[in-house]
Design a protein around this motif. Structure first.
Motif, PDB file in Angstrom:
ATOM      1  N   UNK A 169     -19.269 -18.906   2.163  1.00 55.52           N
ATOM      2  CA  UNK A 169     -19.045 -17.723   2.857  1.00 55.52           C
ATOM      3  C   UNK A 169     -17.184 -17.692   3.298  1.00 55.52           C
ATOM      4  N   UNK A 170     -16.885 -19.028   3.466  1.00 55.41           N
ATOM      5  CA  UNK A 170     -15.346 -19.003   3.580  1.00 55.41           C
ATOM      6  C   UNK A 170     -14.509 -18.405   2.227  1.00 55.41           C
ATOM      7  N   UNK A 171     -15.072 -18.930   1.161  1.00 55.22           N
ATOM      8  CA  UNK A 171     -14.593 -18.711  -0.101  1.00 55.22           C
ATOM      9  C   UNK A 171     -14.620 -17.140  -0.190  1.00 55.22           C
ATOM     10  N   UNK A 172     -15.473 -16.487   0.214  1.00 53.03           N
ATOM     11  CA  UNK A 172     -15.425 -15.032   0.248  1.00 53.03           C
ATOM     12  C   UNK A 172     -14.488 -14.464   1.159  1.00 53.03           C
ATOM     13  N   UNK A 173     -14.393 -15.024   2.254  1.00 54.55           N
ATOM     14  CA  UNK A 173     -13.123 -14.492   3.356  1.00 54.55           C
ATOM     15  C   UNK A 173     -11.752 -14.626   2.867  1.00 54.55           C
ATOM     16  N   UNK A 174     -11.877 -15.771   2.378  1.00 53.79           N
ATOM     17  CA  UNK A 174     -10.392 -16.217   1.662  1.00 53.79           C
ATOM     18  C   UNK A 174      -9.929 -15.252   0.464  1.00 53.79           C
ATOM     19  N   UNK A 175     -10.905 -15.036  -0.394  1.00 55.71           N
ATOM     20  CA  UNK A 175     -10.562 -14.029  -1.528  1.00 55.71           C
ATOM     21  C   UNK A 175     -10.323 -12.827  -0.928  1.00 55.71           C
ATOM     22  N   UNK A 176     -11.230 -12.532  -0.152  1.00 53.46           N
ATOM     23  CA  UNK A 176     -10.776 -11.137   0.680  1.00 53.46           C
ATOM     24  C   UNK A 176      -9.623 -10.960   1.392  1.00 53.46           C
ATOM     25  N   UNK A 177      -9.241 -12.044   2.173  1.00 52.89           N
ATOM     26  CA  UNK A 177      -7.875 -11.756   2.703  1.00 52.89           C
ATOM     27  C   UNK A 177      -6.649 -11.864   1.877  1.00 52.89           C
ATOM     28  N   UNK A 178      -7.029 -12.675   0.779  1.00 50.10           N
ATOM     29  CA  UNK A 178      -5.738 -12.762  -0.112  1.00 50.10           C
ATOM     30  C   UNK A 178      -5.645 -11.333  -0.667  1.00 50.10           C
ATOM     31  N   UNK A 179      -6.504 -10.705  -1.046  1.00 48.87           N
ATOM     32  CA  UNK A 179      -6.489  -9.398  -1.769  1.00 48.87           C
ATOM     33  C   UNK A 179      -5.655  -8.358  -0.702  1.00 48.87           C
ATOM     34  N   UNK A 180      -6.443  -8.197   0.443  1.00 45.88           N
ATOM     35  CA  UNK A 180      -5.963  -7.420   1.498  1.00 45.88           C
ATOM     36  C   UNK A 180      -4.322  -7.590   1.789  1.00 45.88           C
ATOM     37  N   UNK A 181      -3.989  -9.017   1.892  1.00 46.26           N
ATOM     38  CA  UNK A 181      -2.367  -9.310   2.128  1.00 46.26           C
ATOM     39  C   UNK A 181      -1.675  -8.903   1.019  1.00 46.26           C
ATOM     40  N   UNK A 182      -2.007  -9.076  -0.337  1.00 44.71           N
ATOM     41  CA  UNK A 182      -1.436  -8.934  -1.517  1.00 44.71           C
ATOM     42  C   UNK A 182      -1.115  -7.288  -1.365  1.00 44.71           C
ATOM     43  N   UNK A 183      -2.014  -6.572  -1.058  1.00 45.38           N
ATOM     44  CA  UNK A 183      -1.999  -5.140  -1.109  1.00 45.38           C
ATOM     45  C   UNK A 183      -0.811  -4.619   0.050  1.00 45.38           C
ATOM     46  N   UNK A 184      -1.198  -4.980   1.182  1.00 47.75           N
ATOM     47  CA  UNK A 184      -0.030  -4.891   2.149  1.00 47.75           C
ATOM     48  C   UNK A 184       1.174  -5.182   1.849  1.00 47.75           C
ATOM     49  N   UNK A 185       1.452  -6.426   1.251  1.00 50.82           N
ATOM     50  CA  UNK A 185       2.809  -6.924   0.713  1.00 50.82           C
ATOM     51  C   UNK A 185       3.288  -5.790  -0.300  1.00 50.82           C
ATOM     52  N   UNK A 186       2.493  -5.182  -1.009  1.00 52.55           N
ATOM     53  CA  UNK A 186       2.546  -4.413  -2.205  1.00 52.55           C
ATOM     54  C   UNK A 186       3.145  -3.118  -1.610  1.00 52.55           C
ATOM     55  N   UNK A 187       2.517  -2.583  -0.415  1.00 55.28           N
ATOM     56  CA  UNK A 187       2.869  -1.356   0.163  1.00 55.28           C
ATOM     57  C   UNK A 187       4.243  -1.622   0.844  1.00 55.28           C
ATOM     58  N   UNK A 188       4.263  -2.836   1.385  1.00 51.92           N
ATOM     59  CA  UNK A 188       5.613  -2.935   2.217  1.00 51.92           C
ATOM     60  C   UNK A 188       6.859  -2.943   1.113  1.00 51.92           C
ATOM     61  N   UNK A 189       6.682  -3.486   0.145  1.00 54.74           N
ATOM     62  CA  UNK A 189       7.652  -3.654  -0.837  1.00 54.74           C
ATOM     63  C   UNK A 189       7.912  -2.456  -1.502  1.00 54.74           C
ATOM     64  N   UNK A 190       6.967  -1.661  -1.650  1.00 53.19           N
ATOM     65  CA  UNK A 190       7.040  -0.253  -2.163  1.00 53.19           C
ATOM     66  C   UNK A 190       8.300   0.658  -1.537  1.00 53.19           C
ATOM     67  N   UNK A 191       7.771   0.379  -0.071  1.00 54.70           N
ATOM     68  CA  UNK A 191       8.508   0.968   0.805  1.00 54.70           C
ATOM     69  C   UNK A 191      10.030   0.936   0.644  1.00 54.70           C
ATOM     70  N   UNK A 192      10.408  -0.618   0.575  1.00 53.61           N
ATOM     71  CA  UNK A 192      11.661  -0.784   0.395  1.00 53.61           C
ATOM     72  C   UNK A 192      12.445  -0.304  -0.797  1.00 53.61           C
ATOM     73  N   UNK A 193      11.678  -0.194  -1.927  1.00 55.29           N
ATOM     74  CA  UNK A 193      12.248  -0.081  -3.375  1.00 55.29           C
ATOM     75  C   UNK A 193      12.754   1.649  -3.040  1.00 55.29           C
TER      76      UNK A 193
END
Lengths: 288, 250, 282
Positions: free
Chosen positions: A264-288
């Motif tokens: 279950x921990x693996x599922x959570x880890x992968x999920x948070x990884x994806x969510x945070x990458x997405x959030x980072x992507x949106x934040x960086x798009x803003x700067x560009x």
């Protein structure tokens, strides 16, 4: 002498920088190491989509679908509550509130962020649960809805502060340009500022979801902890995180139960990884 | 006069911008060389290459050679030693958020001078050389940001002098100063001629005419003309030089 | 024209109401905890051992445990965090390695706290054989706190004007001399503020310590870093869900003790921030 100090420090800071990468890898490796052992006992499909979570029956059943749905239900509820409130509060704080009030509101939101989740969980048990029980005439107020409301409050500081940052960083001339054309402040906000801050808002929602999905103690305490397929938001549910927290203490090290909690921990880890990458992507798009 | 700095086939790029183009230039000991030219002519880039400050910008690239007293500054001289020998005064006064005393003592301390009386000596000598000692001698412990702009700039000159450089680079040192402060800085430069080689980049053509022994005119990264200041300002050989100093463009 | 102004008034009123809905519960929660908790907060309660299966007595070992855990977290996370931030802000170029480190930090910040608990159990408790102990708990908490400290320190470092660095380099300073004498002294307030906020979060965390250090009921003080310890957040969990018939007074008292500890750290951070902001000359 000076050169060697310089050299040592250079390596030291580099190592500390790389440590973050090492920790992420270590976390993943240790989750995999324990979690993958589960798949000798069951397969991925019946783990993810099995409807029964009976980890200590004989034979045990490790279906986490009820837990996944529990997490999703609680998260969805929390986001539905937190996003409109968060956007509204952020707009108010950044654009509307007078300066003296702005400082008070920001301190209030910082205060909320500072309250430990265990405390909010406790407050939820003693105030929110009885309240919901009376309003909806339930046998117990410990429900998915209680979890959603509590989690919404935990996600709000994150959501508000990121959206506020995004609004504040909208270039001044957008605002002045719009006002100069005769638009009211409100028209400027929803026609110009909110669209310009949309990437930041998306990032805020992503990080809010991440915060909510990962939250453990408060949901453990106030969602009622029933590992069954949820049919209503007024029912007790059990989330992925709460399952780990509640059961790891009793799970026998090396048992299928133990491994399944790591899985279950693996599922959570992968999920948070994806969510945070997405959030980072949106934040960086803003700067560009 | 002997040669202090010898620049050979120097090119400097920032990302895709070719800031200095195929430059050959000789700078003599104890002269003041004025460098004039419109903005983006490569003056500042050249200056910052001379003490390798351009290397702080990750996208900069340099080719060619610069020799100081015959040694290649890129290969034969350690970068920190080079910067100690070639000091720079920036366009804006940039005191560090320290007291007046500590601003001046910052450099000497870096280079290992710890003795208090020695430091006090250096501070006094440097402030005197930059013609600001009388104005600050009673308040050496106050924060350098409390000084006026002109005082701050002379403080920065003193700070540069404190590490005992051989060459001093000035990057439009008076661009933010009033005429009286400018005059004081220029006087300080004349005083310093005895011991230092000085290179003055300026947007103010008249300043170069007042201060420098020789003047170089740069345009779009190229050295257009170099000569005795008097000659440049009276009988420029190149039409573009004439146009610039008479204010027809730039 | 009048219509648009009315729309604006209504819109702003709605925004205000939403903001109130967000803020009022915060105030209510704080008031509730103070009102119900203060009567319980006697010196005896704070300084005594729990008795009768935690239904009586005090919470001293939980306070001490949380104090040790916070200290342990600080000892590991602060040096690593500050050095990592110095690397990213002062040494690293704009290359793939920097980007990978940044992504790693972002993800460390997002990993659910319970997953840190699992990780701590797998690595520190089991694999390295520390057992459930203050050491294992502190290490787990410090890795969780690391991204907070790195991010805050980086922000503090980046507020120091670039020109200060150039001046220092131009006088012949090495990179470390510049960091040590110019950058760090001017970034310290920001670093302190961020670090304390990170620690205050660690102090209030429950999930990471569940399987790595927290003792259900241990009415004595830990003797070494290899001992288990009680901790305030876990104690609240235990009192409110695991032990029947605990008096409300003890529950609220424990909650208030944790809230005060966390707020104290937060207030310290704010005071430092405000004080240095006033002193700042640039």
């Amino acid at each position: 002498m000076k050169k060697s100090v310089e050299f040592i420090i250079e390596k030291l800071v580099l190592l500390s920088g790389i440590a973050s990468i090492v920790f992420v890898i270590l976390i993943f490796v240790f989750l995999l190491k324990e979690g993958l052992s589960l798949f000798g006992e069951t397969n991925l499909f019946s783990f993810l989509f099995g409807k029964n979570w009976y980890p200590i029956s004989d034979p045990p059943q490790f279906g986490i679908l009820p837990l996944i749905l529990g997490s999703l239900l609680v998260t969805l509820g929390a986001i539905v509550i937190a996003v409109p409130l968060g956007i509204a509060a952020a707009v108010y704080v950044a654009e509307v509130a007078p300066v003296w009030l702005r400082d008070i509101l920001k301190s209030g939101i910082e205060l909320l962020a500072a309250i430990p989740s265990i405390v909010l969980g406790f407050i939820g048990i003693v105030t929110l649960a009885p309240f919901l029980k009376n309003v909806f005439h339930l046998p117990s107020g410990l429900t998915a809805l209680a979890g959603s409301i509590m989690l919404a409050f935990m996600a709000l500081p994150t959501i508000v502060s990121i959206i506020e940052d995004a609004i504040v960083s909208v270039p001044k001339n957008y605002r002045e340009g719009s006002l100069a054309l005769g638009a009211t402040r409100w028209q400027t906000i929803y026609r110009v500022i909110l669209p310009a801050a949309s990437s930041g808002i998306l990032a805020a929602i992503m990080l809010g979801i991440g915060r909510v999905i990962g939250e453990t103690m408060a949901v453990l305490m106030i969602t009622g902890n029933a590992a069954v397929l949820p049919t209503s938001i007024l029912q007790p549910v059990r989330t992925l995180t709460a399952t780990i927290a509640a059961e790891m203490g009793e799970a026998v090290s090396g048992s299928g139960h133990y491994y399944s909690l790591f899985a279950i921990g693996i599922i959570l880890f992968i999920f948070s990884f994806i969510i945070n990458l997405l959030a980072d992507f949106f934040l960086h798009r803003k700067r560009a | 006069m002997s040669t202090k700095l010898q620049i050979l086939k120097l090119d400097v790029w920032f990302e895709t911008i070719h800031a200095v183009k195929n430059l050959d230039l000789e700078i003599k000991s104890n002269e003041i060389l004025g460098i004039i030219g419109p903005s983006n002519s490569g003056k500042t880039s050249l200056l910052r290459t001379l003490n390798r400050l351009t290397e702080l910008y990750p996208n900069s690239r340099t080719t060619g050679e610069i020799l100081m007293d015959g040694e290649n500054i890129f290969r034969q001289i350690d970068v920190q030693a080079l910067r100690k020998r070639v000091g720079i005064v920036f366009a804006l006064p940039l005191p560090l958020p320290l007291s007046i005393f500590d601003n001046i003592a910052y450099g000497p301390r870096l280079h290992g001078i710890k003795d208090k009386t020695k430091l006090a000596e250096i501070v006094e000598k440097s402030l005197k050389a930059a013609a600001i000692w009388d104005e600050v001698k009673d308040r050496l412990q106050t924060n350098a940001f409390k000084l006026s702009g002109g005082q701050q700039q002379r403080l920065c000159i003193a700070r540069t002098l404190a590490v005992e450089p051989e060459v001093i680079l000035y990057d439009e040192p008076c661009s933010g100063l009033d005429p009286i402060s400018t005059l004081k800085v220029e006087e300080a430069m004349q005083e310093l001629k005895k011991n230092y080689t000085q290179i003055l980049v300026t947007n103010n053509v008249k300043q170069s005419a007042r201060v420098s022994d020789r003047t170089a005119f740069f345009l779009m990264g190229e050295l257009i003309e170099l000569g005795e200041t008097k000659q440049i300002f009276t009988v420029p050989r190149d039409k573009r030089t004439e146009d610039y100093i008479t204010g027809r463009f730039g | 024209m009048r219509d648009t102004q009315r729309t604006e008034r209504i819109a702003f009123a709605v925004l205000l109401i939403a903001t109130i809905i967000v803020i009022i519960p915060v105030g209510l929660i704080v008031l509730l905890v103070l009102w119900r908790g203060l009567p319980a907060l006697t010196p005896e309660f704070l300084l005594a051992m729990p008795r009768d299966g935690m239904r009586a007595g005090g919470i001293f070992p939980a306070i001490v445990g949380t104090f040790y855990l916070t200290l342990g977290t600080a000892a590991f996370a602060i040096p690593f965090g500050i050095l990592a931030a110095i690397y990213l802000n002062e040494y690293a170029g704009q290359n793939w390695l920097t980007r990978v480190i940044e992504i790693a930090i972002i993800n460390l910040a997002g990993v659910p706290s319970i997953v840190y608990g699992l990780f701590g159990l797998g690595l520190f408790v089991t694999f390295l054989g520390f057992g459930a102990s203050i050491l294992a708990g502190s290490l787990t908490l410090s890795i969780m706190t690391l991204p907070v400290i790195i991010t805050a320190t980086r922000e503090a470092l980046s507020t120091v004007p670039r020109s200060f660095r150039e001046v220092s380099f131009s006088l012949g300073a090495s990179r470390w001399q510049t960091v040590r004498h110019v950058v760090l002294p001017n970034a310290i307030p920001g670093i302190l503020t961020g670090t304390i906020l990170g620690l205050s979060r660690a102090a209030g965390e429950t999930a990471p310590i569940l399987f790595t250090v927290a003792a259900f009921y241990l009415p004595r003080l830990p003797q070494s870093v290899y001992d288990q310890a009680m901790a305030l957040p876990y104690h609240i969990y235990v009192l409110s869900t695991q032990v029947p018939n605990v008096s409300v007074k003890i529950q609220y008292g424990t909650v208030l003790a944790l809230v005060l500890m966390v707020f104290l750290l937060n207030i310290t951070a704010s005071v430092i921030r405000a004080k240095f902001r006033k002193r700042k000359t640039w």
